[in-house]
Scaffold this motif. Structure first.
Motif, mmCIF file in Angstrom:
data_model
loop_
_atom_site.group_PDB
_atom_site.id
_atom_site.type_symbol
_atom_site.label_atom_id
_atom_site.label_comp_id
_atom_site.label_asym_id
_atom_site.label_seq_id
_atom_site.Cartn_x
_atom_site.Cartn_y
_atom_site.Cartn_z
ATOM 1 N N ILE A 47 36.008 38.017 103.511
ATOM 2 C CA ILE A 47 36.994 38.639 104.398
ATOM 3 C C ILE A 47 36.691 40.123 104.589
ATOM 4 O O ILE A 47 37.244 40.750 105.490
ATOM 5 N N TRP A 48 35.811 40.680 103.754
ATOM 6 C CA TRP A 48 35.471 42.097 103.868
ATOM 7 C C TRP A 48 34.325 42.349 104.837
ATOM 8 O O TRP A 48 34.043 43.497 105.172
ATOM 9 N N ASP A 49 33.622 41.291 105.268
ATOM 10 C CA ASP A 49 32.520 41.481 106.210
ATOM 11 C C ASP A 49 33.047 42.034 107.525
ATOM 12 O O ASP A 49 34.082 41.575 108.032
ATOM 13 N N ARG A 50 32.336 42.978 108.100
ATOM 14 C CA ARG A 50 32.792 43.607 109.343
ATOM 15 C C ARG A 50 32.472 42.752 110.569
ATOM 16 O O ARG A 50 33.254 42.702 111.514
ATOM 17 N N GLU A 51 31.319 42.100 110.559
ATOM 18 C CA GLU A 51 30.887 41.339 111.730
ATOM 19 C C GLU A 51 30.872 39.849 111.423
ATOM 20 O O GLU A 51 30.543 39.425 110.315
ATOM 21 N N THR A 52 31.225 39.071 112.428
ATOM 22 C CA THR A 52 31.171 37.615 112.268
ATOM 23 C C THR A 52 29.748 37.121 112.476
ATOM 24 O O THR A 52 28.965 37.725 113.210
ATOM 25 N N LEU A 53 29.421 36.019 111.837
ATOM 26 C CA LEU A 53 28.099 35.428 111.986
ATOM 27 C C LEU A 53 28.059 34.594 113.265
ATOM 28 O O LEU A 53 29.088 34.077 113.716
ATOM 29 N N PRO A 54 26.884 34.446 113.871
ATOM 30 C CA PRO A 54 26.793 33.648 115.096
ATOM 31 C C PRO A 54 27.102 32.178 114.823
ATOM 32 O O PRO A 54 26.758 31.649 113.765
ATOM 33 N N GLU A 55 27.762 31.534 115.758
ATOM 34 C CA GLU A 55 28.083 30.118 115.597
ATOM 35 C C GLU A 55 26.828 29.257 115.700
ATOM 36 O O GLU A 55 26.729 28.219 115.050
ATOM 37 N N HIS A 56 25.885 29.690 116.515
ATOM 38 C CA HIS A 56 24.620 28.976 116.666
ATOM 39 C C HIS A 56 23.489 29.886 116.202
ATOM 40 O O HIS A 56 23.413 31.042 116.616
ATOM 41 N N GLN A 57 22.633 29.370 115.340
ATOM 42 C CA GLN A 57 21.548 30.169 114.805
ATOM 43 C C GLN A 57 20.192 29.550 115.126
ATOM 44 O O GLN A 57 20.092 28.353 115.438
ATOM 45 N N ALA A 58 19.158 30.386 115.021
ATOM 46 C CA ALA A 58 17.800 29.946 115.326
ATOM 47 C C ALA A 58 17.296 28.884 114.352
ATOM 48 O O ALA A 58 16.366 28.138 114.671
ATOM 49 N N ASP A 59 17.902 28.809 113.153
ATOM 50 C CA ASP A 59 17.470 27.801 112.174
ATOM 51 C C ASP A 59 18.176 26.463 112.360
ATOM 52 O O ASP A 59 18.048 25.557 111.532
#
Length: 327
Positions: A118-130
């Motif tokens: 919950i402390w992360d500032r940015e959300t991770l992408p829903e779709h990734q290259a992997d």
């Protein structure tokens, strides 16, 4: 999930079950009421009471201390130092029941918020290259909360069974007949674990766990220990990726960095798997590999402008579509 991650899942699951069942089966626990350990179903006493009662001599007491305390302690510490020196925080990534909880909560929290914390500032992408696909839906917060509460309660109860007879604790739980002190211990411990698992689980792994911190310090002392290595000669190729390796790291580290900045790496190798998946349909080899010995120096010594010479075969050669090595 590749072969290594399947093996790691099996080891983590097995050790978590052992963590729960060890006191129940008297494999290892401390009997608070009798003031001695149980090990492999046998009472593990040092003979202090027997010595006080005159039942054994001072020599027998000293022998008990050596064989039942100092020798086992020395063996465990020596084995831990050896493993940490060669492979780093292998216990954390492959066995630790706390880290299993960390990874599980990471997984559901990402589905609920797009973040591993919950402390992360940015959300991770829903779709990734992997190939990772994690759509964010707020309904996952309910499951996240239940998992945190469930694990917290399990940890509180299990820790109590390491101190008091497990049969008594589980029988009292089943019949709703816990003593005041038992209920107080489980209630307070559950609350503390809820706070820790929700707000500070990564912080605890990094700086609060003595076992983890000791492993990291020992690992840092060996410049040739197992470490995630990055093929810097092809670093420009990373511009084609979305940092899938960083998103895969449960400790939120940057695996393409120097060893000092990966101080709390748990050797889970999920970043390496992510990089492999990115290059699954690419004739070029992945940029991340697990390195050791002389090859590890590129990561360990690349500090303050140092650029150590490493063997040319540390990374797979770049191959053209024709199958020949690229010049």
């Amino acid at each position: 999930m590749n072969r290594i991650q399947k093996q790691r899942l099996a080891w983590r699951t097995g050790f978590f079950l052992l963590f729960i069942l060890a006191p129940v089966l008297d494999l290892f626990r401390f009997e608070l009421e009798q003031n001695h350990f149980y090990f492999l179903t046998f009472p593990w006493t040092l003979g202090i009471d027997a010595f006080r009662n005159g039942e054994i001599s001072a020599m027998e007491m000293a022998l008990n201390m050596g064989l039942r305390f100092f020798l086992p302690l020395g063996v465990v510490i020596s084995l831990g130092i050896f493993i940490s020196w060669k492979w780093g925080r292998l216990y954390c990534g492959w066995l630790c029941p706390h880290f299993s909880v960390v990874e599980t909560i990471n997984h559901v929290m990402r589905k609920a918020s797009g973040k591993l914390s919950i402390w992360d500032r940015e959300t991770l992408p829903e779709h990734q290259a992997d190939g990772t696909h994690v759509p964010v839906e707020k309904k996952w917060w309910w499951l996240t909360g239940l998992i945190i509460l469930g694990f917290s309660f399990i940890w509180a109860v299990v820790l109590l069974t390491y101190l008091l007879p497990p049969k008594e604790i589980y029988a009292n739980l089943w019949h709703g007949d816990l003593t005041r002190n038992q209920a107080l211990f489980i209630g307070v411990a559950t609350l503390l674990f809820v706070i820790e698992f929700t707000l500070a689980r990564h912080l605890f792994c990094r700086f609060g766990c003595v076992i983890g911190l000791a492993q990291s310090l020992i690992w840092m002392g060996n410049k040739k220990a197992l470490v995630v290595g990055f093929d810097r000669a092809r670093s420009a190729q990373c511009s084609e990726c979305d940092a899938s390796c960083e998103h895969a790291c449960p400790m939120r580290l940057k695996p393409r960095s120097i060893k000092r900045k990966m101080f709390t790496c748990t050797q889970c190798m999920q970043c390496v798997e992510a990089c492999e998946k990115v290059h699954e349909d690419d004739p070029r080899p992945p940029l991340l590999h697990m390195l050791s010995d002389q090859c590890a120096l590129d990561v360990s010594l690349r500090d303050f402008g140092l650029k150590p010479e490493i063997p040319s075969d540390c990374f797979p050669p770049l191959v053209e579509a024709s199958g020949k090595k690229a010049e």
